[in-house]
Design a protein around this motif. Sequence first.
Motif, mmCIF file in Angstrom:
data_model
loop_
_atom_site.group_PDB
_atom_site.id
_atom_site.type_symbol
_atom_site.label_atom_id
_atom_site.label_comp_id
_atom_site.label_asym_id
_atom_site.label_seq_id
_atom_site.Cartn_x
_atom_site.Cartn_y
_atom_site.Cartn_z
ATOM 1 N N LYS A 135 0.644 -1.174 0.015
ATOM 2 C CA LYS A 135 0.137 0.078 0.100
ATOM 3 C C LYS A 135 0.771 1.220 -0.033
ATOM 4 O O LYS A 135 1.751 1.407 0.629
ATOM 5 C CB LYS A 135 -1.026 0.200 1.219
ATOM 6 C CG LYS A 135 -1.777 -0.978 1.163
ATOM 7 C CD LYS A 135 -2.806 -0.956 2.422
ATOM 8 C CE LYS A 135 -4.147 -1.938 2.335
ATOM 9 N NZ LYS A 135 -4.843 -2.013 3.488
ATOM 10 N N GLY A 136 0.655 2.216 -0.931
ATOM 11 C CA GLY A 136 1.374 3.405 -1.206
ATOM 12 C C GLY A 136 0.639 4.662 -0.866
ATOM 13 O O GLY A 136 -0.376 4.812 -1.155
ATOM 14 N N TYR A 137 1.362 5.568 -0.130
ATOM 15 C CA TYR A 137 0.721 6.899 0.214
ATOM 16 C C TYR A 137 1.636 7.923 -0.369
ATOM 17 O O TYR A 137 3.019 7.822 -0.001
ATOM 18 C CB TYR A 137 0.877 6.910 1.956
ATOM 19 C CG TYR A 137 -0.033 5.737 2.421
ATOM 20 C CD1 TYR A 137 -1.494 5.788 2.505
ATOM 21 C CD2 TYR A 137 0.755 4.569 2.672
ATOM 22 C CE1 TYR A 137 -2.102 4.879 3.034
ATOM 23 C CE2 TYR A 137 0.025 3.719 3.443
ATOM 24 C CZ TYR A 137 -1.376 3.675 3.433
ATOM 25 O OH TYR A 137 -2.072 2.589 3.972
ATOM 26 N N PHE A 138 1.346 8.962 -1.241
ATOM 27 C CA PHE A 138 2.166 9.651 -2.103
ATOM 28 C C PHE A 138 1.362 11.394 -1.530
ATOM 29 O O PHE A 138 0.416 11.423 -1.345
ATOM 30 C CB PHE A 138 2.001 9.579 -3.393
ATOM 31 C CG PHE A 138 2.928 8.485 -3.870
ATOM 32 C CD1 PHE A 138 4.114 8.659 -4.650
ATOM 33 C CD2 PHE A 138 2.344 7.026 -3.697
ATOM 34 C CE1 PHE A 138 4.758 7.416 -4.919
ATOM 35 C CE2 PHE A 138 3.052 6.041 -3.919
ATOM 36 C CZ PHE A 138 4.339 6.283 -4.637
ATOM 37 N N SER A 139 2.467 12.060 -1.837
ATOM 38 C CA SER A 139 2.373 13.751 -1.704
ATOM 39 C C SER A 139 3.377 14.431 -2.362
ATOM 40 O O SER A 139 4.528 13.857 -2.722
ATOM 41 C CB SER A 139 2.206 14.196 -0.301
ATOM 42 O OG SER A 139 3.523 13.834 0.358
ATOM 43 N N THR A 140 3.109 15.554 -2.906
ATOM 44 C CA THR A 140 4.267 16.228 -3.415
ATOM 45 C C THR A 140 4.807 17.491 -3.055
ATOM 46 O O THR A 140 3.773 18.242 -1.978
ATOM 47 C CB THR A 140 3.949 16.748 -4.869
ATOM 48 O OG1 THR A 140 2.653 17.659 -4.873
ATOM 49 C CG2 THR A 140 3.670 15.759 -5.864
ATOM 50 N N MET A 141 5.663 17.996 -2.983
ATOM 51 C CA MET A 141 6.025 19.487 -2.521
ATOM 52 C C MET A 141 6.848 20.354 -3.522
ATOM 53 O O MET A 141 7.806 19.671 -3.941
ATOM 54 C CB MET A 141 6.893 19.471 -1.250
ATOM 55 C CG MET A 141 7.390 20.798 -0.571
ATOM 56 S SD MET A 141 8.222 20.499 0.954
ATOM 57 C CE MET A 141 9.700 19.501 0.464
ATOM 58 N N SER A 142 6.504 21.488 -4.149
ATOM 59 C CA SER A 142 7.108 22.298 -5.002
ATOM 60 C C SER A 142 7.993 23.394 -4.457
ATOM 61 O O SER A 142 7.479 24.251 -3.609
ATOM 62 C CB SER A 142 5.952 22.745 -6.003
ATOM 63 O OG SER A 142 5.452 21.650 -6.685
ATOM 64 N N GLU A 143 9.079 23.552 -4.884
ATOM 65 C CA GLU A 143 9.914 24.892 -4.300
ATOM 66 C C GLU A 143 10.804 25.135 -5.248
ATOM 67 O O GLU A 143 11.710 24.441 -5.991
ATOM 68 C CB GLU A 143 10.991 24.040 -3.438
ATOM 69 C CG GLU A 143 10.252 23.877 -1.836
ATOM 70 C CD GLU A 143 11.103 23.560 -0.730
ATOM 71 O OE1 GLU A 143 11.426 24.059 0.226
ATOM 72 O OE2 GLU A 143 12.189 22.918 -1.282
ATOM 73 N N GLY A 144 10.326 26.356 -5.783
ATOM 74 C CA GLY A 144 11.084 26.847 -7.156
ATOM 75 C C GLY A 144 10.874 26.392 -8.228
ATOM 76 O O GLY A 144 9.653 26.041 -8.677
ATOM 77 N N LYS A 145 11.882 25.713 -8.693
ATOM 78 C CA LYS A 145 11.764 24.967 -10.150
ATOM 79 C C LYS A 145 11.797 23.298 -9.966
ATOM 80 O O LYS A 145 11.944 22.775 -11.045
ATOM 81 C CB LYS A 145 12.742 25.477 -11.224
ATOM 82 C CG LYS A 145 13.020 27.010 -11.466
ATOM 83 C CD LYS A 145 14.000 27.313 -12.576
ATOM 84 C CE LYS A 145 14.066 28.583 -13.009
ATOM 85 N NZ LYS A 145 15.046 29.124 -13.953
ATOM 86 N N ASP A 146 11.542 22.997 -8.713
ATOM 87 C CA ASP A 146 11.897 21.610 -8.402
ATOM 88 C C ASP A 146 10.406 21.233 -7.818
ATOM 89 O O ASP A 146 10.036 21.775 -7.092
ATOM 90 C CB ASP A 146 13.025 21.357 -7.783
ATOM 91 C CG ASP A 146 14.341 21.939 -8.352
ATOM 92 O OD1 ASP A 146 14.412 21.567 -9.505
ATOM 93 O OD2 ASP A 146 15.297 21.895 -7.653
#
Length: 209
Positions: A135-146
Amino acid sequence: MRRSHVTTVSLLAALTLAACTNAKDVLEPSAIAPQSTQAVPKGGTGTTATPTTPATTAQPSPTAQPSAPAQSATATVPPAKSAAVIARTRLQVAPIVGASVEAATPLTAELQTRAKQRGITLAGSAGQTPTHVLKGYFSTMSEGKDTTVIYVWDVYDPAGNRLHRINGQHKAPSVNDSEGWAAVAPETMQAIADQTIDQFAAWLGGQAG
């Protein structure tokens, strides 16, 4: 007058004889009492120097014996046992939590490809009973160009007991000049899938011991 001269001569003779007798007594060696003499050190005060006690030579300490090399706490699992455990594994991948469909699609496809490469069978819907559920749990975090994708995988047995956890993050340049899941490239999700299956296979191999 003549008698007086004879008397005088006799008296002188007697005196001479007496003088000789006294001289003999004085010169007799036995008459001289021996005198004890003490030797006096030349030019010294008479103090006797005390000899210096030689310094005790330090005994060398015994040479330390090299310690035996420590035994490895973890025994190496024979490849045959590890391969046997992996061959018996049937892995079911549960629906991904937190990721968009566009991001989850390349992830799921690469999980199947990588699992096949590692000899792991994926349990489908054809009635196969899985030995492990992922079972997978995902999230994202954007900073600048990455944009960074953060993920956690929990490995369960069929009864729902958690056996293992895999977690990590993957940072890559954002795509489409956007943020969130729209900024995540398919290659990023594929790289995460490869890392996940590799770590899962390594954990399985460790269970063989």
